[in-house]
Design an enzyme around this catalytic site. Structure first.
Site, PDB file in Angstrom:
ATOM      1  N   TRP A  98       1.040  -1.299   0.143  1.00 52.55           N
ATOM      2  CA  TRP A  98      -0.187   0.490   0.245  1.00 52.55           C
ATOM      3  C   TRP A  98       1.074   1.629  -0.295  1.00 52.55           C
ATOM      4  CZ3 TRP A  98      -4.195  -1.160  -1.867  1.00 52.55           C
ATOM      5  CH2 TRP A  98      -5.267  -2.500  -1.540  1.00 52.55           C
ATOM      6  N   ASP A 165      -1.250   7.008   6.743  1.00 50.86           N
ATOM      7  CA  ASP A 165      -2.571   5.639   6.190  1.00 50.86           C
ATOM      8  C   ASP A 165      -2.520   5.002   6.894  1.00 50.86           C
ATOM      9  OD1 ASP A 165      -4.529   3.713   4.738  1.00 50.86           O
ATOM     10  OD2 ASP A 165      -2.177   3.145   3.036  1.00 50.86           O
ATOM     11  N   LYS A 189     -11.563  -2.258   7.149  1.00 47.99           N
ATOM     12  CA  LYS A 189     -10.794  -2.531   7.433  1.00 47.99           C
ATOM     13  C   LYS A 189     -11.426  -2.812   9.815  1.00 47.99           C
ATOM     14  CE  LYS A 189      -8.534  -3.018   3.982  1.00 47.99           C
ATOM     15  NZ  LYS A 189      -7.861  -2.343   3.416  1.00 47.99           N
TER      16      LYS A 189
HETATM   17  C1  LIG Z   1      -6.817  -2.235   2.455  1.00 51.54           C
HETATM   18  C2  LIG Z   1      -5.759  -1.110   2.367  1.00 51.54           C
HETATM   19  C3  LIG Z   1      -5.791  -0.272   1.749  1.00 51.54           C
HETATM   20  C4  LIG Z   1      -6.625   0.157   0.158  1.00 51.54           C
HETATM   21  O1  LIG Z   1      -8.356   0.820   0.815  1.00 51.54           O
HETATM   22  P1  LIG Z   1      -9.213   0.836  -0.385  1.00 51.54           P
HETATM   23  O2  LIG Z   1     -10.412   1.505   0.631  1.00 51.54           O
HETATM   24  O3  LIG Z   1      -9.404  -0.104  -1.132  1.00 51.54           O
HETATM   25  O4  LIG Z   1      -8.706   2.089  -1.463  1.00 51.54           O
HETATM   26  C5  LIG Z   1      -5.224   1.240   1.811  1.00 51.54           C
HETATM   27  N1  LIG Z   1      -4.147   1.148   2.479  1.00 51.54           N
HETATM   28  C6  LIG Z   1      -3.861   0.600   3.519  1.00 51.54           C
HETATM   29  C7  LIG Z   1      -2.991   0.130   4.440  1.00 51.54           C
HETATM   30  C8  LIG Z   1      -4.949  -1.394   3.829  1.00 51.54           C
HETATM   31  O5  LIG Z   1      -4.838  -1.668   4.123  1.00 51.54           O
END
Ligand SMILES: *Cc1c(COP(=O)(O)O)cnc(C)c1O
Length: 355
Positions: A98, A165, A189
């Site tokens: 990511w 993030d 998540k």
């Molecule tokens: C799942 C995830 C993403 C992507 O998220 P989307 O909402 O599918 O774009 C980005 N960063 C991390 C750390 C993730 O676990």
């Protein structure tokens, strides 16, 4: 009974699902479903306001920060962030898939300085030895690496705007929001279903770049319109509200952290004890949200068999990501400790049969 270890979308609190299901049939005795009403109604405005105040309360978001709920996923933020904030140069930590996707997007907008990376060791650790340059517009980090099971469990001090993030560890522990200029992530998540992205941004960092920004990609427009520049993801926001109400009811983030740490310890202790399995992340980088493990060389041929065995005992979603292999158990907030215990029992039983 199913034990849901899915990495995302993933398990949500049962009470949140029940209340959301009710709202799909009829929202608070108004004779219509949450899916059928305008986002401009006072009913939806109240849902949005309550969701925002739950965020402020649970995370302790200080004055000066705005909260947005947008579409597009965390992935859209990978480009929206540099679009709005990268004038010349930005620093990034490369800690997983990511993070490297975020790096790739930033390069469309300016110079990217990757100040540390764990790539050469297949992202099995969270880098600690790096210096944050002072001449960058921001530093971008990924606090929890969902695929590799590594996590930065502290709020670092950064001399430049810190952007994180937190898709997969948001609301898993208390966070000192004041150390960040921006926190964002996909809700799916730990705080809701897929379809809504949360963004916490300190307003004073915006409006500094010289490039023109299309209306829908400019954070300032979303702030001005209170997440209603276009139709927001109404239903995912409602489910998020119900999820956060549950989180508040169990005692908030301090309590949640204790529960999460206990769940993670239970599983890591078994991984370390069991002669068949071995953890993939370095111990001091281990995530409390995504727990990755593989089989010892000697038992590698039994991987499929363990998967089938675990499935027969109700385990769901424990297959590791293809870039790590083996197994990954995601132990997000809503996963009960009983499910972790069930997986541990499964591992013990398998060892008795095979070792
Ligand atoms: C799942 C995830 C993403 C992507 O998220 P989307 O909402 O599918 O774009 C980005 N960063 C991390 C750390 C993730 O676990």
């Amino acid at each position: 009974m199913k034990h849901n270890f899915n990495a995302g979308p993933c398990i949500l609190p049962k009470i949140a699902l029940e209340n959301s299901a009710k709202a799909v049939l009829e929202l608070d005795n108004i004779g219509m479903s949450i899916l059928e009403i305008s986002h401009r109604t006072k009913e939806f405005e109240a849902i949005l306001e309550e969701t925002k105040s739950l965020w402020r309360e649970l995370l302790g978001i200080p004055e000066g920060y705005q909260i947005l709920f947008l579409g597009g996923g965390a992935s859209l933020q990978f480009c929206m962030i540099p679009f709005n904030l990268l004038e010349k140069k930005a620093a990034y930590l490369d800690t997983g898939v990511w993070a490297s996707k975020a790096i790739k997007e930033a390069k469309f907008f300016g110079e990217v300085n990757v100040i540390a990376s764990s790539k050469e060791k297949n992202y099995t650790f969270y880098p600690k030895d790096y210096t944050i340059p002072k001449d960058v517009d921001y530093l971008h980090i990924t606090t929890n690496n969902t695929i590799y099971g590594t996590e930065l469990k502290v709020d670092i001090n950064s001399p430049v705007n810190l952007i994180a993030d937190m898709s997969s560890d948001i609301m898993s522990r208390p966070v000192d929001v004041s150390k960040y200029a921006m926190i964002y992530g996909g809700a799916q998540k730990n705080v809701g279903p897929a379809g809504v992205t949360f963004i916490i941004v300190r307003e004073d960092i915006l409006g500094k770049v010289t490039r023109p920004i299309p209306t829908i990609l400019d954070y300032r427009n979303h702030i001005k319109e209170g997440s209603m520049l276009n139709t927001p993801p109404c239903f995912p926001i409602l489910v998020m509200k119900e999820t956060l109400k549950w989180l508040k009811s169990i005692g908030g983030l301090g309590e949640m952290q204790k529960i999460n740490e206990a769940k993670a310890k239970l599983l890591y202790d078994e991984i370390d004890r069991n002669s068949i399995f071995v953890g993939t992340a370095e111990k001091d980088s281990r995530s409390i949200m995504n727990i990755c493990f593989i089989m010892n060389e000697k038992y590698k041929h039994l991987e499929e068999e363990f998967m089938t065995f675990a499935k027969s005992k109700g385990m769901v979603g424990i297959k590791g990501h293809r870039s790590v292999g083996g197994f990954r158990a995601s132990t997000y907030n809503a996963l009960p400790k009983e499910s972790v215990q069930a997986l541990v029992d499964c591992m013990k039983e398998f060892e008795k049969m095979k070792a």
